[in-house]
Design an enzyme around this catalytic site. Structure first.
Site, mmCIF file in Angstrom:
data_model
loop_
_atom_site.group_PDB
_atom_site.id
_atom_site.type_symbol
_atom_site.label_atom_id
_atom_site.label_comp_id
_atom_site.label_asym_id
_atom_site.label_seq_id
_atom_site.Cartn_x
_atom_site.Cartn_y
_atom_site.Cartn_z
ATOM 1 N N GLY A 1 38.163 -15.974 9.246
ATOM 2 C CA GLY A 1 39.340 -16.600 9.869
ATOM 3 C C GLY A 1 40.250 -15.543 10.460
ATOM 4 N N ARG B 1 32.522 -17.002 11.734
ATOM 5 C CA ARG B 1 31.962 -17.072 10.383
ATOM 6 C C ARG B 1 30.451 -17.057 10.617
ATOM 7 N NH1 ARG B 1 36.323 -17.818 7.105
ATOM 8 N NH2 ARG B 1 37.980 -19.196 7.828
ATOM 9 N N ASP C 1 37.515 -11.858 2.231
ATOM 10 C CA ASP C 1 36.518 -11.673 1.184
ATOM 11 C C ASP C 1 35.064 -11.675 1.703
ATOM 12 O OD1 ASP C 1 36.128 -11.897 -1.866
ATOM 13 O OD2 ASP C 1 34.839 -13.469 -1.025
ATOM 14 N N THR D 1 43.691 -11.506 6.577
ATOM 15 C CA THR D 1 43.599 -12.950 6.334
ATOM 16 C C THR D 1 44.999 -13.464 6.042
ATOM 17 O OG1 THR D 1 42.912 -14.650 4.739
ATOM 18 C CG2 THR D 1 42.908 -12.408 3.927
ATOM 19 N N ASP E 1 45.661 -15.741 4.020
ATOM 20 C CA ASP E 1 45.719 -16.291 2.655
ATOM 21 C C ASP E 1 46.303 -15.344 1.600
ATOM 22 O OD1 ASP E 1 44.608 -18.554 3.645
ATOM 23 O OD2 ASP E 1 42.716 -18.439 2.546
ATOM 24 N N ASP F 1 44.707 -13.334 -0.260
ATOM 25 C CA ASP F 1 43.906 -13.520 -1.476
ATOM 26 C C ASP F 1 42.922 -12.383 -1.730
ATOM 27 O OD1 ASP F 1 42.291 -14.047 0.681
ATOM 28 O OD2 ASP F 1 41.367 -15.840 -0.158
ATOM 29 N N ARG G 1 42.916 -21.693 1.011
ATOM 30 C CA ARG G 1 41.728 -22.378 0.498
ATOM 31 C C ARG G 1 41.642 -22.281 -1.014
ATOM 32 N NH1 ARG G 1 36.970 -20.794 4.113
ATOM 33 N NH2 ARG G 1 38.036 -18.834 3.712
HETATM 34 O O1 F6P Z 1 40.830 -17.989 5.181
HETATM 35 C C1 F6P Z 1 41.837 -18.356 6.039
HETATM 36 C C2 F6P Z 1 41.843 -19.852 6.272
HETATM 37 O O2 F6P Z 1 42.813 -20.097 7.269
HETATM 38 C C3 F6P Z 1 42.090 -20.708 5.042
HETATM 39 O O3 F6P Z 1 43.455 -20.771 4.704
HETATM 40 C C4 F6P Z 1 41.513 -22.019 5.496
HETATM 41 O O4 F6P Z 1 41.125 -22.813 4.394
HETATM 42 C C5 F6P Z 1 40.330 -21.601 6.292
HETATM 43 O O5 F6P Z 1 40.588 -20.304 6.762
HETATM 44 C C6 F6P Z 1 39.981 -22.505 7.459
HETATM 45 O O6 F6P Z 1 38.839 -22.023 8.060
HETATM 46 P P1 F6P Z 1 38.256 -22.543 9.453
HETATM 47 O O7 F6P Z 1 39.199 -22.054 10.518
HETATM 48 O O8 F6P Z 1 36.922 -21.916 9.549
HETATM 49 O O9 F6P Z 1 38.249 -24.026 9.370
#
Ligand code: F6P
Length: 319
Positions: A11, A72, A103, A125, A127, A129, A171
């Site tokens: 992300g 991803r 991660d 990120t 998050d 995290d 998440r």
């Molecule tokens: O890891 C960052 C994040 O924005 C999370 O907060 C969220 O759950 C996820 O990515 C969403 O991912 P995507 O953009 O692939 O739907």
């Protein structure tokens, strides 16, 4: 070390561009050639790689997103995918790699390191995290985006005497909810690290109502529950008029704050320093305002924790 690569993965987060810029300029400052790998690990597998110059990273420090783009990439979780990536790096003569991401991106970086090409992870990120750093690149901007919305919602919540449920990203982590909730003055903050029962939430709302409180803001991290479903249940179990706002991907965009730009610049440059020192399989971070690094092997399976003192403070200030 003569030639290094840089990629962004997973992300995106505001400040990734500032980190890429730091890697490129710090590398060139030290007479390295720097190659940009587009579209994360997918682009690495496909050989979507080109040389970057000083000017390639001009006018990007203030931009959200990542000009290298991100993805991803499930294929890179496999040994075959990692081998393909390794071969592309060899083909382009890249002998060091900086991976900016979360991660999952770190797992890819660790795999490449173990195949023999030094890799350094940079925490990017929203998050927050990642273990081994107090803050990740993009977190501060995401929190500021969230409180901008919370402040606006508070205006209308107060006019209409309503309770609002605001779902923020995260998440598996409650950091955005906690920081946005504390700085936005939320009455209740729900995060995965500190589970709360619906009864407790209702009890607190009722206490506020008894004191004459006319509106309330509940911030919930997506990792806890779906905000819409939560609001439906809350409405069913109380007589309150509830509205919901799911902030979603707006939290991932926007111009990075000064804090994120400085953090990204420091961490990106430090990653290059570690490569020049011959380090591999490490992730950079910031702890107590000092640049630090940890072995990826050490941090990848360590659990992320929230700052308990900040959580406790948020509870004390929203009685
Ligand atoms: O890891 C960052 C994040 O924005 C999370 O907060 C969220 O759950 C996820 O990515 C969403 O991912 P995507 O953009 O692939 O739907």
């Amino acid at each position: 070390m003569k030639r290094i690569g840089v990629l962004t993965s997973g992300g995106d987060s505001p400040g990734m561009n500032a980190a890429i810029r730091a890697v490129v300029r710090k590398g060139i400052y030290h007479n390295l050639e720097v190659y940009g790998i587009y579209q994360g690990y997918q682009g690495l597998i496909n050989g979507n790689i080109e040389k970057l110059e000083i000017g390639s990273v001009g006018d990007i420090i203030q931009r959200g997103g990542t000009f290298l783009r991100s993805a991803r990439c499930p294929e890179f979780v496999t040994k075959e995918g990692q081998q393909k990536g390794y071969e592309q790096l060899k083909k382009f003569g890249i002998d060091g790699l900086v991976v900016i991401g979360g991660d999952g991106s770190y797992r890819g970086a660790n795999a490449i390191s173990k195949l023999g090409i030094p890799c350094i992870g940079v925490p990017g990120t929203i998050d927050n995290d990642i273990v081994g750093t107090d803050f990740t690149i993009g977190f501060d901007t995401a929190v500021n985006t969230a409180i901008d919305v919370i402040d606006k919602i508070r205006d209308t919540a107060s006019s209409h005497e309503r309770t609002f449920v605001i779902e923020v990203m995260g998440r598996n982590a409650g950091d955005i909810a906690l920081w946005a909730g504390l700085s936005g003055g939320a009455e209740t903050i729900l995060i995965p690290e500190e589970p709360q029962q619906m009864d407790e939430v209702i009890e607190k709302l009722n206490r506020g109502k008894d004191r004459g409180k006319k509106h309330s803001i509940i911030v919930v991290a997506e990792g806890v529950t779906n905000g819409v479903k939560f609001a439906e249940e809350l409405e069913r179990r109380t007589q309150l008029e509830i509205r919901v706002s799911v902030l979603g991907h707006m939290q991932r965009g926007g111009s990075p704050t000064a804090t994120d730009r400085v953090l990204a610049s420091r961490l990106g440059a430090y990653a290059v320093e570690l490569l020049l020192e011959g380090k591999s399989g490490r992730a950079v971070g910031i702890m107590n305002n000092e640049l630090v690094s940890h072995a990826l092997d050490e941090i990848l399976d360590a659990p992320h924790t929230i700052d308990k003192k900040i959580y406790q403070l948020s509870q004390e200030l929203s009685i």
